[in-house]
Enzyme design. Sequence first.
Site, PDB file in Angstrom:
ATOM      1  N   LYS A   1      -6.930  -5.699 -54.696  1.00 16.85           N
ATOM      2  CA  LYS A   1      -5.933  -5.361 -54.983  1.00 16.85           C
ATOM      3  C   LYS A   1      -5.330  -4.384 -55.828  1.00 16.85           C
ATOM      4  CE  LYS A   1      -1.511  -8.602 -55.183  1.00 16.85           C
ATOM      5  NZ  LYS A   1      -0.963  -8.165 -54.012  1.00 16.85           N
TER       6      LYS A   1
ATOM      7  N   ARG B   1      -9.876 -13.630 -57.302  1.00 18.71           N
ATOM      8  CA  ARG B   1      -9.603 -12.056 -56.627  1.00 18.71           C
ATOM      9  C   ARG B   1      -9.467 -10.869 -57.518  1.00 18.71           C
ATOM     10  NH1 ARG B   1      -5.092 -12.175 -52.147  1.00 18.71           N
ATOM     11  NH2 ARG B   1      -3.848 -12.105 -53.739  1.00 18.71           N
TER      12      ARG B   1
HETATM   13  N1  PLP Z   1      -2.009  -8.106 -48.106  1.00 22.00           N
HETATM   14  C1  PLP Z   1      -1.758  -7.058 -49.044  1.00 22.00           C
HETATM   15  C2  PLP Z   1      -1.732  -5.632 -48.778  1.00 22.00           C
HETATM   16  C3  PLP Z   1      -0.868  -7.850 -49.994  1.00 22.00           C
HETATM   17  O1  PLP Z   1      -0.469  -7.099 -51.062  1.00 22.00           O
HETATM   18  C4  PLP Z   1      -0.793  -9.071 -50.183  1.00 22.00           C
HETATM   19  C5  PLP Z   1      -0.153  -9.981 -51.423  1.00 22.00           C
HETATM   20  O2  PLP Z   1      -0.904 -10.080 -52.163  1.00 22.00           O
HETATM   21  C6  PLP Z   1      -1.469  -9.940 -48.998  1.00 22.00           C
HETATM   22  C7  PLP Z   1      -1.869  -9.369 -47.948  1.00 22.00           C
HETATM   23  C8  PLP Z   1      -1.297 -11.415 -49.128  1.00 22.00           C
HETATM   24  O3  PLP Z   1      -1.970 -12.207 -50.015  1.00 22.00           O
HETATM   25  P1  PLP Z   1      -1.721 -13.490 -50.706  1.00 22.00           P
HETATM   26  O4  PLP Z   1      -1.638 -14.353 -49.498  1.00 22.00           O
HETATM   27  O5  PLP Z   1      -2.925 -13.645 -51.312  1.00 22.00           O
HETATM   28  O6  PLP Z   1      -0.547 -13.263 -51.610  1.00 22.00           O
HETATM   29  C1  COI Z   2       2.250 -10.717 -53.072  1.00 23.73           C
HETATM   30  O1  COI Z   2       2.518 -11.145 -52.024  1.00 23.73           O
HETATM   31  O2  COI Z   2       2.165 -11.428 -54.306  1.00 23.73           O
HETATM   32  C2  COI Z   2       2.450  -9.348 -53.242  1.00 23.73           C
HETATM   33  O3  COI Z   2       1.548  -9.043 -54.235  1.00 23.73           O
HETATM   34  C3  COI Z   2       3.021  -8.645 -52.401  1.00 23.73           C
HETATM   35  C4  COI Z   2       3.628  -7.450 -52.968  1.00 23.73           C
HETATM   36  C5  COI Z   2       5.018  -7.499 -53.630  1.00 23.73           C
HETATM   37  C6  COI Z   2       2.814  -6.586 -53.458  1.00 23.73           C
END
Ligand code: PLP
Ligand code: COI
Length: 337
Positions: free
Chosen positions: A182, A79
Amino acid sequence: MNIDWKNLPFGYFKTDYNVRCYYKNGKWGKIEVSSSEYFSIHIAATALHYGQEAFEGLKAFRGIDGKIRIFRWDENAKRMNRSADGVLMQPIPSELFKEAMLTVIKLNEKYIPPFGTGASLYLRPLLIGSGPEVGVKPAKEYMFMIFVGPVGPYFKEGFNPVTIQIVRDFDRAAPLGTGTIKVGGNYAASLKASERAHDEGFASVLFLDAKEKIFIDECGPANFFAIKGNKYITPKSNSILPSITNMSLIDLAKDMGMEVERRQIAVDELAEFDEVGACGTAAVITPIKKILDRDSTKVFEFCKDGKAGPLSTKLYKRLQGIQYGEVEDKFGWNLIL
Ligand code: PLP
Ligand code: COI
């Protein structure tokens, strides 16, 4: 070292080392270890002016057997490269990501919270355009770094249900914008709505689709999911981040015999759901007990007994069980050290 592991917030925590790597003259250099919390940067770096940057978030856990488990790091590495591509930065070779990650974890091993505390070591990889430009264009130089720190739950409620606010006067990301990657700009765009929600007594914001404001998009820094009967339902949208946690919950839900739907979810459907929650690396699963629509003042309530619903609880236990090595990792998600 006297750390109150059980009461750690989700926040910055100084550890001993971080790692850095520089892309210059068309190639990545060697990984450098630093014990400084600072770096110096060119005043015209593209990251500072034009938001040419991306970050990741992943966790390492101290398992029940004492071993360290890193959850699905390869998905975060992929990602990060999708994010890099989205804002025209140099990709990071997977081997470089892995070596940097293993180096920084080993050097800070004493900061991995002990098993049983509910805490984990959060890893924050960061990629920035470090070379100077004043015209709006990609940098020629990049810096990749990872810092780490022990963390507790993102929402202070932990696995206790939170209250969320639906907003229409802010968008986190546009349909063809950067919502699926991200990059820092998405988080900058969410700050005003999110701080206002906190001031008004909510844990987070539920953003709607930017175009029509009909469908549920994303729940602050986490994906949204709902449970209806035996179905796990989660939004399909071109402005949300493909969450690795959500992807994992989908596999677990299927494995538990649940049906999975990834589709647009209209706000009005909230009235029909049995359980709803937010999911992400930081949030893990955060059950939602109440959603207030800031415009219509409509209220949707869940968890009538004040506790997370049965299927959210089952998913949470299975996911955390895998992460802490208590439950069979049948999908091979953990890298075990
Ligand atoms: N959505 C956003 C906007 C986020 O910042 C995150 C965190 O990373 C997620 C969703 C959840 O993604 P993940 O499960 O890969 O941490
Ligand atoms: C995460 O879930 O790892 C995130 O990046 C969320 C947030 C702290 C930006």
